[in-house]
Design an enzyme around this catalytic site. Sequence first.
Site, PDB file in Angstrom:
ATOM      1  N   CYS A 180       0.832  -1.196   0.000  1.00  0.00           N
ATOM      2  CA  CYS A 180       0.000   0.000   0.000  1.00  0.00           C
ATOM      3  C   CYS A 180       0.876   1.259   0.000  1.00  0.00           C
ATOM      4  O   CYS A 180       1.461   1.598  -1.020  1.00  0.00           O
ATOM      5  CB  CYS A 180      -0.978  -0.041   1.176  1.00  0.00           C
ATOM      6  SG  CYS A 180      -2.342   1.142   1.036  1.00  0.00           S
ATOM      7  N   HIS A 201      -3.323  -5.645   1.519  1.00  0.00           N
ATOM      8  CA  HIS A 201      -2.521  -5.819   2.730  1.00  0.00           C
ATOM      9  C   HIS A 201      -2.423  -7.285   3.148  1.00  0.00           C
ATOM     10  O   HIS A 201      -3.242  -7.771   3.938  1.00  0.00           O
ATOM     11  CB  HIS A 201      -3.149  -5.027   3.881  1.00  0.00           C
ATOM     12  CG  HIS A 201      -2.965  -3.557   3.794  1.00  0.00           C
ATOM     13  ND1 HIS A 201      -2.017  -2.878   4.543  1.00  0.00           N
ATOM     14  CD2 HIS A 201      -3.594  -2.624   3.050  1.00  0.00           C
ATOM     15  CE1 HIS A 201      -2.089  -1.584   4.264  1.00  0.00           C
ATOM     16  NE2 HIS A 201      -3.043  -1.411   3.361  1.00  0.00           N
ATOM     17  N   GLU A 224      -0.487  -8.648   5.239  1.00  0.00           N
ATOM     18  CA  GLU A 224      -0.200  -8.807   6.669  1.00  0.00           C
ATOM     19  C   GLU A 224      -1.475  -8.872   7.506  1.00  0.00           C
ATOM     20  O   GLU A 224      -1.425  -9.255   8.682  1.00  0.00           O
ATOM     21  CB  GLU A 224       0.706  -7.670   7.163  1.00  0.00           C
ATOM     22  CG  GLU A 224       0.036  -6.317   7.383  1.00  0.00           C
ATOM     23  CD  GLU A 224      -0.190  -5.519   6.126  1.00  0.00           C
ATOM     24  OE1 GLU A 224      -0.552  -4.329   6.231  1.00  0.00           O
ATOM     25  OE2 GLU A 224      -0.024  -6.070   5.011  1.00  0.00           O
TER      26      GLU A 224
END
Length: 232
Positions: free
Chosen positions: A85, A194, A196
């Site tokens: 991002c 994302h 994560e």
Amino acid sequence: MRVGVITFPGSLDDRDAQRAVRLAGAEPVALWHGSHDLEGVDALVLPGGFSYGDYLRCGSIASLSPIMAEVIDAARHGMPVLGICNGFQMLTEARLLEGGLIRNDHGNFICRDQVLTVETTATDWTGDFELGQQITIPLKNGEGGFIADDDTLNRLEDEGRVVFRYVGVNPNGSLRDIAGITNARGNVVGLMPHPEHAVEPGFGPDTPEAMRSGVDGLDFFTSVISRALARI
């Protein structure tokens, strides 16, 4: 294996990235944007957030932080680097990746679980996926529209450097539904979603099996470990 996660002023997903690295089986190393020391890490993550308040252009000020001189040098010597991002925006601003990211075409910030297609497994961050695999990764951005001129887009396509493509809906107007790209060497990858946030059951996207059970993002981090071990 030691993976550095860089914190910039305004980073907000750095701790999540560190946790993802740990869950994948590597040692996360917290790095500070104002340092010139990469502390001997084997790979780097530039996390999401709003570095420097997204002033000027998203990622533009962060791309000039002291540590980015070391990141650029390390990337050019083959170190794996993942930009997520805001980190993707930094990589384009630092010219480690081509193109750029602009305001979403609908003008609004968007947050959703997004389906992606894996377009290549020939990078340091995608080797544990299967070609053509569809994965679900959380997405949250206001300036996530990927742009480039036609010559650049054609070159990215022809060289197999489109890493991920949006499926079902294009959430931000990215040209050719591009969600992530890589450099020619395959060690630098940037994407808007994302990974994560999809690494641990109970905290990821919903799946047909159970709510919040999606862990498709974990393979990003296991991939770079697998690639490093293969080189030993």
